[in-house]
Motif scaffolding. Structure first.
Motif, PDB file in Angstrom:
ATOM      1  N   PHE A 137       6.582  -7.882   4.865  1.00 54.22           N
ATOM      2  CA  PHE A 137       7.389  -8.544   5.896  1.00 54.22           C
ATOM      3  C   PHE A 137       8.850  -8.099   5.826  1.00 54.22           C
ATOM      4  O   PHE A 137       9.738  -8.805   6.308  1.00 54.22           O
ATOM      5  N   SER A 138       9.075  -6.928   5.237  1.00 51.68           N
ATOM      6  CA  SER A 138      10.425  -6.364   5.082  1.00 51.68           C
ATOM      7  C   SER A 138      11.332  -7.303   4.297  1.00 51.68           C
ATOM      8  O   SER A 138      12.544  -7.375   4.550  1.00 51.68           O
ATOM      9  N   LEU A 139      10.765  -8.021   3.333  1.00 46.70           N
ATOM     10  CA  LEU A 139      11.520  -8.941   2.496  1.00 46.70           C
ATOM     11  C   LEU A 139      11.564  -8.435   1.060  1.00 46.70           C
ATOM     12  O   LEU A 139      10.796  -7.560   0.673  1.00 46.70           O
ATOM     13  N   ARG A 140      12.453  -9.023   0.274  1.00 45.35           N
ATOM     14  CA  ARG A 140      12.540  -8.737  -1.159  1.00 45.35           C
ATOM     15  C   ARG A 140      11.805  -9.837  -1.924  1.00 45.35           C
ATOM     16  O   ARG A 140      11.671 -10.955  -1.424  1.00 45.35           O
ATOM     17  N   PRO A 141      11.357  -9.569  -3.140  1.00 46.55           N
ATOM     18  CA  PRO A 141      10.732 -10.626  -3.938  1.00 46.55           C
ATOM     19  C   PRO A 141      11.619 -11.858  -4.091  1.00 46.55           C
ATOM     20  O   PRO A 141      11.117 -12.981  -4.168  1.00 46.55           O
ATOM     21  N   ILE A 174       7.614  -7.304  10.547  1.00 48.09           N
ATOM     22  CA  ILE A 174       6.394  -6.604  10.162  1.00 48.09           C
ATOM     23  C   ILE A 174       6.496  -5.177  10.665  1.00 48.09           C
ATOM     24  O   ILE A 174       6.630  -4.944  11.866  1.00 48.09           O
ATOM     25  N   THR A 175       6.449  -4.219   9.757  1.00 46.43           N
ATOM     26  CA  THR A 175       6.577  -2.813  10.136  1.00 46.43           C
ATOM     27  C   THR A 175       5.312  -2.017   9.843  1.00 46.43           C
ATOM     28  O   THR A 175       5.265  -0.824  10.096  1.00 46.43           O
ATOM     29  N   ILE A 176       4.292  -2.679   9.274  1.00 46.34           N
ATOM     30  CA  ILE A 176       3.001  -2.038   9.040  1.00 46.34           C
ATOM     31  C   ILE A 176       1.928  -2.938   9.624  1.00 46.34           C
ATOM     32  O   ILE A 176       2.154  -4.127   9.836  1.00 46.34           O
ATOM     33  N   ASP A 177       0.775  -2.371   9.925  1.00 49.01           N
ATOM     34  CA  ASP A 177      -0.337  -3.200  10.381  1.00 49.01           C
ATOM     35  C   ASP A 177      -0.902  -3.946   9.174  1.00 49.01           C
ATOM     36  O   ASP A 177      -1.342  -3.334   8.196  1.00 49.01           O
ATOM     37  N   LEU A 178      -0.908  -5.270   9.261  1.00 50.47           N
ATOM     38  CA  LEU A 178      -1.311  -6.083   8.119  1.00 50.47           C
ATOM     39  C   LEU A 178      -2.824  -6.268   7.997  1.00 50.47           C
ATOM     40  O   LEU A 178      -3.280  -6.891   7.036  1.00 50.47           O
ATOM     41  N   GLY A 179      -3.587  -5.745   8.951  1.00 48.83           N
ATOM     42  CA  GLY A 179      -5.025  -5.976   8.943  1.00 48.83           C
ATOM     43  C   GLY A 179      -5.686  -5.575   7.640  1.00 48.83           C
ATOM     44  O   GLY A 179      -6.423  -6.356   7.029  1.00 48.83           O
ATOM     45  N   ILE A 180      -5.425  -4.358   7.181  1.00 53.54           N
ATOM     46  CA  ILE A 180      -6.083  -3.864   5.965  1.00 53.54           C
ATOM     47  C   ILE A 180      -5.573  -4.574   4.712  1.00 53.54           C
ATOM     48  O   ILE A 180      -6.389  -5.049   3.900  1.00 53.54           O
ATOM     49  N   PRO A 181      -4.254  -4.698   4.483  1.00 53.59           N
ATOM     50  CA  PRO A 181      -3.824  -5.403   3.269  1.00 53.59           C
ATOM     51  C   PRO A 181      -4.241  -6.872   3.238  1.00 53.59           C
ATOM     52  O   PRO A 181      -4.579  -7.393   2.161  1.00 53.59           O
ATOM     53  N   GLY A 207       2.410  -6.910  14.202  1.00 56.38           N
ATOM     54  CA  GLY A 207       3.820  -7.241  14.270  1.00 56.38           C
ATOM     55  C   GLY A 207       4.452  -7.108  15.633  1.00 56.38           C
ATOM     56  O   GLY A 207       5.652  -7.357  15.787  1.00 56.38           O
ATOM     57  N   VAL A 208       3.672  -6.753  16.650  1.00 56.03           N
ATOM     58  CA  VAL A 208       4.244  -6.511  17.977  1.00 56.03           C
ATOM     59  C   VAL A 208       4.547  -7.826  18.688  1.00 56.03           C
ATOM     60  O   VAL A 208       5.596  -7.981  19.319  1.00 56.03           O
ATOM     61  N   VAL A 209       3.635  -8.783  18.598  1.00 57.86           N
ATOM     62  CA  VAL A 209       3.780 -10.051  19.302  1.00 57.86           C
ATOM     63  C   VAL A 209       3.976 -11.171  18.290  1.00 57.86           C
ATOM     64  O   VAL A 209       3.159 -11.342  17.378  1.00 57.86           O
ATOM     65  N   GLU A 210       5.058 -11.929  18.447  1.00 57.66           N
ATOM     66  CA  GLU A 210       5.271 -13.107  17.612  1.00 57.66           C
ATOM     67  C   GLU A 210       4.737 -14.334  18.320  1.00 57.66           C
ATOM     68  O   GLU A 210       4.990 -14.540  19.522  1.00 57.66           O
TER      69      GLU A 210
END
Length: 284
Positions: A137-141, A174-181, A207-210
């Protein structure tokens, strides 16, 4: 075929989560329902067919059919109340692919309605390692809440509930498709939750639609908050969502039980009627 345009989880139109309700969808195929949903471009559409004392429902967003959903079921029940309700308060039984649920609706003044969905029991399906999840989610720990663990929770759909703190909700992307992870940890979707501010955020996995207000995700958040002692047994709390989409929404949540034994989760809110329409042609 007639449909009703309602906004869910808001007391005023053009806010909350938009929905198209087809209250008499007999004869439509799944492919037709999906095509109609893409044509109307509401956040989701729900298609109802009466089955004796209950209604069967199929829910579609712009990408897929959903086994379970919160705001479409609440909106649909309020439409049923407007069309068929004989009392100020009634309970409707709606059968979805994932489970059969009850929705209690109440008619208010000026054509306003409220609905409370009983999502049933919650299941807690594991706590994934948080080391890499923040980066999804482009966040830091350090943006994650150190007092609350990431956890997969289901009340019909499997959500990764990810507690965050500070300005993390605002900066999340979200900059990657989260489906697989997400599939790799046993989840279908993710719900970011600021437990201190009682605010959530959710996107489609690409990540396209919120999403403006996620009833299914709010139910998982309610179960999570109860399990970790952040809300009392059966205590009603308000969860906010939609601030970053320009459509602020409020969901009333409650969870009943202790620890992992959450027997029932309630999610509710206001529903306002925006308009009605009629399709002149159906997809072939």
């Amino acid at each position: 075929m007639q449909y009703h345009h309602v906004d869910v989880f808001s007391s005023r139109p053009y806010s909350g989560n938009s929905l198209a309700v087809f209250a008499q969808a007999d004869g439509l195929t799944g492919a037709q329902m999906a095509q109609i949903t893409k044509e109307l471009r509401h956040f989701e559409s729900i298609f109802l067919v009466p089955q004796g004392p209950m209604w069967t429902a199929r829910v579609f967003d712009l990408l897929d059919e959903l086994d379970f959903a919160g705001h479409p079921v609440i909106g649909a029940a309020c439409v049923l109340h407007a069309l068929h309700g004989l009392a100020d308060e009634q309970t409707w039984t709606i059968q979805l692919k994932a489970r059969t649920v009850g929705v209690t609706t109440r008619r208010g003044s000026r054509g306003r309605y409220t609905g409370v969905l009983d999502q049933g029991p919650a299941a807690f399906l594991g706590r994934p390692d948080s080391a890499s999840i923040a980066s999804w989610f482009s966040l830091r720990p350090s943006d994650l809440d150190p007092d609350l663990p990431p956890e997969i929770v289901s009340t019909g759909l499997r959500y990764l509930v990810l507690p965050v703190r500070g300005t993390a909700l605002e900066s999340a992307r979200i900059t990657i498709d989260l489906g697989i992870p997400l599939d790799g940890i046993g989840a279908q979707f993710a719900y970011l939750l600021d437990a201190r501010q009682m605010e959530g955020r959710h996107w489609n996995n690409d990540g396209v639609v919120e999403d403006v207000a996620t009833g299914s995700g709010a139910g998982c958040a309610a179960a999570y908050l109860r399990r970790h002692g952040r809300i009392g047994d059966g205590e009603a709390a308000t969860l906010h969502q939609g601030r970053f989409t320009g459509r602020p929404s409020q969901m009333t949540i409650a969870a009943f039980g202790e620890g992992e034994d959450i027997r029932s989760v309630h999610v509710g809110g206001d529903v306002v009627f925006v308009g009605t329409g009629r399709l002149r042609e159906l997809p072939q």
